[in-house]
Design a protein around this motif. Sequence first.
Motif, PDB file in Angstrom:
ATOM      1  N   ASP A 136     151.515  36.602  -0.736  1.00  6.19           N
ATOM      2  CA  ASP A 136     151.162  35.326  -1.376  1.00  6.19           C
ATOM      3  C   ASP A 136     152.341  34.363  -1.425  1.00  6.19           C
ATOM      4  O   ASP A 136     152.222  33.268  -1.991  1.00  6.19           O
ATOM      5  N   LYS A 137     153.490  34.778  -0.815  1.00  3.51           N
ATOM      6  CA  LYS A 137     154.710  33.956  -0.794  1.00  3.51           C
ATOM      7  C   LYS A 137     155.164  33.560  -2.202  1.00  3.51           C
ATOM      8  O   LYS A 137     155.600  32.460  -2.457  1.00  3.51           O
ATOM      9  N   ASN A 138     154.998  34.510  -3.084  1.00  2.67           N
ATOM     10  CA  ASN A 138     155.408  34.267  -4.490  1.00  2.67           C
ATOM     11  C   ASN A 138     155.881  35.593  -5.058  1.00  2.67           C
ATOM     12  O   ASN A 138     155.249  36.182  -5.935  1.00  2.67           O
ATOM     13  N   SER A 139     157.022  36.064  -4.529  1.00  7.34           N
ATOM     14  CA  SER A 139     157.536  37.362  -4.959  1.00  7.34           C
ATOM     15  C   SER A 139     158.109  37.338  -6.368  1.00  7.34           C
ATOM     16  O   SER A 139     158.408  38.388  -6.934  1.00  7.34           O
ATOM     17  N   SER A 140     158.257  36.135  -6.934  1.00  4.70           N
ATOM     18  CA  SER A 140     158.804  36.029  -8.291  1.00  4.70           C
ATOM     19  C   SER A 140     157.725  36.034  -9.358  1.00  4.70           C
ATOM     20  O   SER A 140     158.015  35.787 -10.528  1.00  4.70           O
ATOM     21  N   ARG A 141     156.470  36.295  -8.973  1.00  2.00           N
ATOM     22  CA  ARG A 141     155.394  36.354  -9.961  1.00  2.00           C
ATOM     23  C   ARG A 141     155.636  37.508 -10.925  1.00  2.00           C
ATOM     24  O   ARG A 141     156.000  38.614 -10.534  1.00  2.00           O
ATOM     25  N   THR A 142     155.428  37.244 -12.198  1.00  2.00           N
ATOM     26  CA  THR A 142     155.604  38.291 -13.213  1.00  2.00           C
ATOM     27  C   THR A 142     154.335  39.126 -13.317  1.00  2.00           C
ATOM     28  O   THR A 142     153.247  38.732 -12.880  1.00  2.00           O
ATOM     29  N   LEU A 143     154.490  40.268 -13.947  1.00  3.14           N
ATOM     30  CA  LEU A 143     153.400  41.249 -14.034  1.00  3.14           C
ATOM     31  C   LEU A 143     153.028  41.490 -15.492  1.00  3.14           C
ATOM     32  O   LEU A 143     153.911  41.732 -16.327  1.00  3.14           O
ATOM     33  N   THR A 144     151.725  41.408 -15.766  1.00  6.99           N
ATOM     34  CA  THR A 144     151.190  41.738 -17.084  1.00  6.99           C
ATOM     35  C   THR A 144     150.310  42.972 -16.938  1.00  6.99           C
ATOM     36  O   THR A 144     149.373  42.980 -16.126  1.00  6.99           O
ATOM     37  N   VAL A 145     150.620  44.004 -17.700  1.00  9.52           N
ATOM     38  CA  VAL A 145     149.881  45.269 -17.620  1.00  9.52           C
ATOM     39  C   VAL A 145     149.023  45.399 -18.871  1.00  9.52           C
ATOM     40  O   VAL A 145     149.512  45.216 -19.995  1.00  9.52           O
ATOM     41  N   PHE A 146     147.744  45.738 -18.648  1.00 12.67           N
ATOM     42  CA  PHE A 146     146.805  45.936 -19.755  1.00 12.67           C
ATOM     43  C   PHE A 146     146.552  47.430 -19.944  1.00 12.67           C
ATOM     44  O   PHE A 146     146.386  48.174 -18.962  1.00 12.67           O
ATOM     45  N   VAL A 147     146.547  47.848 -21.190  1.00 14.62           N
ATOM     46  CA  VAL A 147     146.286  49.250 -21.541  1.00 14.62           C
ATOM     47  C   VAL A 147     144.877  49.345 -22.103  1.00 14.62           C
ATOM     48  O   VAL A 147     144.525  48.589 -23.020  1.00 14.62           O
ATOM     49  N   PRO A 148     144.041  50.254 -21.596  1.00 13.02           N
ATOM     50  CA  PRO A 148     142.677  50.386 -22.137  1.00 13.02           C
ATOM     51  C   PRO A 148     142.692  50.863 -23.585  1.00 13.02           C
ATOM     52  O   PRO A 148     143.621  51.543 -24.030  1.00 13.02           O
ATOM     53  N   GLU A 149     141.684  50.491 -24.306  1.00 12.40           N
ATOM     54  CA  GLU A 149     141.604  50.883 -25.719  1.00 12.40           C
ATOM     55  C   GLU A 149     141.443  52.386 -25.859  1.00 12.40           C
ATOM     56  O   GLU A 149     141.784  52.956 -26.906  1.00 12.40           O
ATOM     57  N   SER A 150     140.952  53.059 -24.807  1.00 13.85           N
ATOM     58  CA  SER A 150     140.785  54.519 -24.865  1.00 13.85           C
ATOM     59  C   SER A 150     142.133  55.238 -24.946  1.00 13.85           C
ATOM     60  O   SER A 150     142.188  56.394 -25.374  1.00 13.85           O
ATOM     61  N   GLN A 151     143.230  54.548 -24.561  1.00 10.96           N
ATOM     62  CA  GLN A 151     144.564  55.147 -24.632  1.00 10.96           C
ATOM     63  C   GLN A 151     145.246  54.861 -25.976  1.00 10.96           C
ATOM     64  O   GLN A 151     146.386  55.275 -26.171  1.00 10.96           O
ATOM     65  N   CYS A 152     144.545  54.197 -26.886  1.00  5.48           N
ATOM     66  CA  CYS A 152     145.156  53.735 -28.139  1.00  5.48           C
ATOM     67  C   CYS A 152     144.428  54.301 -29.350  1.00  5.48           C
ATOM     68  O   CYS A 152     143.306  54.819 -29.256  1.00  5.48           O
ATOM     69  N   LEU A 153     145.079  54.163 -30.497  1.00  2.00           N
ATOM     70  CA  LEU A 153     144.504  54.493 -31.800  1.00  2.00           C
ATOM     71  C   LEU A 153     144.320  53.193 -32.563  1.00  2.00           C
ATOM     72  O   LEU A 153     145.256  52.400 -32.678  1.00  2.00           O
ATOM     73  N   VAL A 154     143.124  52.993 -33.124  1.00  2.00           N
ATOM     74  CA  VAL A 154     142.804  51.753 -33.836  1.00  2.00           C
ATOM     75  C   VAL A 154     142.638  52.059 -35.320  1.00  2.00           C
ATOM     76  O   VAL A 154     141.860  52.947 -35.705  1.00  2.00           O
ATOM     77  N   ARG A 155     143.370  51.328 -36.157  1.00  2.00           N
ATOM     78  CA  ARG A 155     143.275  51.435 -37.620  1.00  2.00           C
ATOM     79  C   ARG A 155     142.852  50.087 -38.180  1.00  2.00           C
ATOM     80  O   ARG A 155     143.430  49.051 -37.839  1.00  2.00           O
ATOM     81  N   SER A 156     141.847  50.104 -39.042  1.00  2.00           N
ATOM     82  CA  SER A 156     141.374  48.869 -39.680  1.00  2.00           C
ATOM     83  C   SER A 156     141.887  48.827 -41.113  1.00  2.00           C
ATOM     84  O   SER A 156     141.685  49.773 -41.884  1.00  2.00           O
TER      85      SER A 156
END
Length: 363
Positions: free
Chosen positions: A85-105
Amino acid sequence: MSSFIDRLNNSPITKEIQSAANWWTGELRRLAEDINARLPQKPSNDQSVVYKPSVEASPEKSVNLSTLGDEKESWSLLKEKAKEDKNSSRTLTVFVPESQCLVRSSTYPKVALAELHNVIELELATTTPFSSENSAWTWREGNDGKTDVVIVKREVLDHIQFHAEQAGLILKEIRLETSTSKEPPFQAYETPETRRTRLWRKVNIGLAAALTGLIIAGYGVSYYQKSSALAGLKAEIAAKTSQARELRATLNQQEQQASAAQTLLALKNDRTSVVETWARITRLLPKSAWVSELMLNKNGGTIVGFTGNAASLIELLDRDPALKDVTFATAIRIDPLSKAERFDIRFGHEHSAQALATTGVGQ
């Protein structure tokens, strides 16, 4: 000079100014973060992937959001895609699925987003075994006014960071897969982007501190110079005041002497002196007259003596304008031995200035 600056820096006023400045900058930072969170976010040109350790398939080049696992080749393909894409300086955002996390309300007080982070961190540290060493967390708005705290293991984030660095990707942030742009990424995780941001923040804080120090030092030097000049001016004013008092005392003394001289001169001008009166009478009386008594006062005087013709003396004395009301005080008497007439003449004084102006005496 250094001791003066040390005293200035350690003074209560300087500490109060520093405390107020820290509070003010903190309030501005929290306000800016809160406003930034409420504003619509601009579309990003970042690469976005979802991290699932169990996935073994390589990412599809035609799909913007790919799914990656722990295979090294899949992360390398992302780097190759950025080069294509001729844009090697693009940054990367990684998303983690909720199944890999613990949720507390939980329910938290209504505070600014910047303060909510401190509240959640304190609550997790005191009521759960999670800490910054073994986990990272973020939050989102839940149901019924509650807040969902999403916690992920630290080792998951460490794997993502390792794979991104091995592939030469610029990791920007790690977020929850279902999060929106207004929700924060996982906290307590440092990426090259956050390190760069923190470095610039430290540089800016250092420059601001140096500038503040220079301003305080300049103010201190100016204050010291002004204080020295004011002290010198006060000393000069005190010396001039002492001189002015001495001159005032001398002037008062001279004014008193001049006033006394003027009073004496006025008194002299108001009355004919005894010598002048005596000289006038001596000049007017004939040589045949013999004066036995001469009494003078401020209003006039009396002449007592003997002469051959006492009546002619009244006419002679009336010729002088300095004398007035010339009359016999007693009747003329004949001396039995010398057969001369004994006279007792009374007279008054005219004003000395008037008499001098008429006769020209003293000019």
